[in-house]
Structures are given as structure tokens and as C-alpha cells.
Write a protein that holds these residues in place. Sequence first.
Motif, mmCIF file in Angstrom:
data_model
loop_
_atom_site.group_PDB
_atom_site.id
_atom_site.type_symbol
_atom_site.label_atom_id
_atom_site.label_comp_id
_atom_site.label_asym_id
_atom_site.label_seq_id
_atom_site.Cartn_x
_atom_site.Cartn_y
_atom_site.Cartn_z
ATOM 1 N N GLU A 41 0.861 -1.392 0.121
ATOM 2 C CA GLU A 41 -0.030 -0.081 0.114
ATOM 3 C C GLU A 41 0.862 1.211 0.065
ATOM 4 O O GLU A 41 1.771 1.597 0.843
ATOM 5 C CB GLU A 41 -1.052 0.027 1.133
ATOM 6 N N ARG A 42 0.551 2.181 -0.963
ATOM 7 C CA ARG A 42 1.466 3.476 -1.008
ATOM 8 C C ARG A 42 0.528 4.618 -1.210
ATOM 9 O O ARG A 42 -0.587 4.610 -1.699
ATOM 10 C CB ARG A 42 2.311 3.332 -2.452
ATOM 11 N N GLU A 43 1.070 5.765 -1.131
ATOM 12 C CA GLU A 43 0.389 7.084 -1.686
ATOM 13 C C GLU A 43 0.808 7.305 -3.077
ATOM 14 O O GLU A 43 1.872 7.149 -3.210
ATOM 15 C CB GLU A 43 0.754 8.056 -0.442
ATOM 16 N N THR A 44 -0.217 7.953 -3.508
ATOM 17 C CA THR A 44 -0.051 8.229 -5.275
ATOM 18 C C THR A 44 -0.935 9.232 -5.489
ATOM 19 O O THR A 44 -1.772 9.379 -4.849
ATOM 20 C CB THR A 44 0.073 6.854 -6.167
ATOM 21 N N VAL A 45 -0.805 9.745 -6.709
ATOM 22 C CA VAL A 45 -1.603 10.707 -6.967
ATOM 23 C C VAL A 45 -2.886 9.966 -7.770
ATOM 24 O O VAL A 45 -2.699 8.927 -8.424
ATOM 25 C CB VAL A 45 -0.861 11.465 -8.305
ATOM 26 N N HIS A 46 -4.061 10.847 -7.463
ATOM 27 C CA HIS A 46 -5.311 10.328 -8.118
ATOM 28 C C HIS A 46 -5.411 10.355 -9.692
ATOM 29 O O HIS A 46 -4.811 11.487 -10.083
ATOM 30 C CB HIS A 46 -6.412 11.122 -7.152
ATOM 31 N N PRO A 47 -5.787 9.407 -10.086
ATOM 32 C CA PRO A 47 -5.937 9.401 -11.618
ATOM 33 C C PRO A 47 -6.689 10.659 -12.036
ATOM 34 O O PRO A 47 -6.158 11.230 -13.152
ATOM 35 C CB PRO A 47 -6.920 8.296 -12.064
ATOM 36 N N SER A 48 -7.729 11.335 -11.619
ATOM 37 C CA SER A 48 -8.471 12.619 -11.952
ATOM 38 C C SER A 48 -7.448 13.511 -11.859
ATOM 39 O O SER A 48 -7.303 14.581 -12.865
ATOM 40 C CB SER A 48 -9.459 12.574 -11.127
ATOM 41 N N TYR A 49 -6.577 13.649 -10.861
ATOM 42 C CA TYR A 49 -5.517 14.709 -10.753
ATOM 43 C C TYR A 49 -4.688 14.574 -11.687
ATOM 44 O O TYR A 49 -4.087 15.594 -12.352
ATOM 45 C CB TYR A 49 -4.904 14.835 -9.277
ATOM 46 N N GLN A 50 -4.299 13.205 -12.314
ATOM 47 C CA GLN A 50 -3.376 13.203 -13.305
ATOM 48 C C GLN A 50 -3.644 13.565 -14.520
ATOM 49 O O GLN A 50 -3.241 14.392 -15.383
ATOM 50 C CB GLN A 50 -2.761 11.886 -13.479
ATOM 51 N N ALA A 51 -4.899 13.314 -14.967
ATOM 52 C CA ALA A 51 -5.676 13.740 -15.920
ATOM 53 C C ALA A 51 -5.630 15.218 -16.274
ATOM 54 O O ALA A 51 -5.394 15.787 -17.422
ATOM 55 C CB ALA A 51 -7.070 13.042 -16.269
ATOM 56 N N SER A 52 -5.928 15.806 -15.339
ATOM 57 C CA SER A 52 -6.214 17.297 -15.176
ATOM 58 C C SER A 52 -4.729 17.905 -15.295
ATOM 59 O O SER A 52 -4.658 18.955 -15.980
ATOM 60 C CB SER A 52 -6.774 17.954 -13.696
ATOM 61 N N PHE A 53 -3.744 17.345 -14.836
ATOM 62 C CA PHE A 53 -2.162 17.893 -15.269
ATOM 63 C C PHE A 53 -1.825 17.739 -16.891
ATOM 64 O O PHE A 53 -1.312 18.645 -17.237
ATOM 65 C CB PHE A 53 -1.411 17.011 -14.412
ATOM 66 N N TYR A 54 -2.461 16.491 -17.156
ATOM 67 C CA TYR A 54 -1.977 16.378 -18.529
ATOM 68 C C TYR A 54 -2.565 17.408 -19.452
ATOM 69 O O TYR A 54 -2.007 18.017 -20.315
ATOM 70 C CB TYR A 54 -2.178 14.929 -18.994
ATOM 71 N N ALA A 55 -3.826 17.844 -19.192
ATOM 72 C CA ALA A 55 -4.931 18.601 -19.846
ATOM 73 C C ALA A 55 -4.148 19.951 -19.810
ATOM 74 O O ALA A 55 -4.087 20.751 -20.801
ATOM 75 C CB ALA A 55 -6.140 18.685 -19.224
ATOM 76 N N SER A 56 -3.722 20.304 -18.705
ATOM 77 C CA SER A 56 -2.773 21.628 -18.508
ATOM 78 C C SER A 56 -1.730 21.606 -19.404
ATOM 79 O O SER A 56 -1.399 22.778 -19.930
ATOM 80 C CB SER A 56 -2.667 22.144 -17.050
ATOM 81 N N LEU A 57 -0.852 20.521 -19.567
ATOM 82 C CA LEU A 57 0.308 20.564 -20.353
ATOM 83 C C LEU A 57 0.072 20.689 -21.700
ATOM 84 O O LEU A 57 0.659 21.458 -22.333
ATOM 85 C CB LEU A 57 1.027 19.331 -19.783
ATOM 86 N N ILE A 58 -0.894 20.008 -22.162
ATOM 87 C CA ILE A 58 -1.460 20.247 -23.536
ATOM 88 C C ILE A 58 -1.600 21.371 -23.920
ATOM 89 O O ILE A 58 -1.616 21.845 -24.938
ATOM 90 C CB ILE A 58 -2.568 19.152 -23.806
ATOM 91 N N LYS A 59 -2.806 22.173 -23.135
ATOM 92 C CA LYS A 59 -3.108 23.611 -23.253
ATOM 93 C C LYS A 59 -1.884 24.316 -23.526
ATOM 94 O O LYS A 59 -2.036 25.497 -24.280
ATOM 95 C CB LYS A 59 -3.986 23.956 -22.345
ATOM 96 N N ASP A 60 -0.841 24.259 -22.562
ATOM 97 C CA ASP A 60 0.162 25.050 -22.486
ATOM 98 C C ASP A 60 1.038 24.818 -24.136
ATOM 99 O O ASP A 60 1.716 25.506 -24.749
ATOM 100 C CB ASP A 60 1.217 24.823 -21.436
#
Length: 60
Positions: A41-60
Motif C-alpha cells: 500500500e502506497r500513497e500516489t496521485v489520484h487518476p483524475s488529478y493526473q488527467a487534469s495535469f496532462y490537460a494543462s500541459l497540452i493547453k500550454d
Amino acid sequence: MIAGRDARGKKNAMIIELKQWQKAKTCEGDGIVRTFLGKRERETVHPSYQASFYASLIKD
């Protein structure tokens, strides 16, 4: 990522972050969850947060 145009010709894109998790627990911190990953068991980034981050990279 799925990209294309809608019926009116407007550009659209959808980002989908798939995981093989069966469950996740909430954690302290923005966009962080606890799940079984890499044989424990580990802490990791939520998939929705990852998708949001990817979207911001694409927009830039």
C-alpha cells in the motif's frame, strides 16, 4: 487521449487515466490517495488529478 470534432465541427479532446486498482483511500494532501501499488500500500496521485495535469500541459 481521444481527440476529434463534435457534430458541429468543434474540436474536443478527452483524457482518460486508467488504473488497475480495486480500491483507494483518501489521504492528506491535494490529489493524493492510498492504494495497493507495487506489492504494498502506497500513497500516489489520484487518476483524475493526473488527467487534469496532462490537460494543462497540452493547453500550454
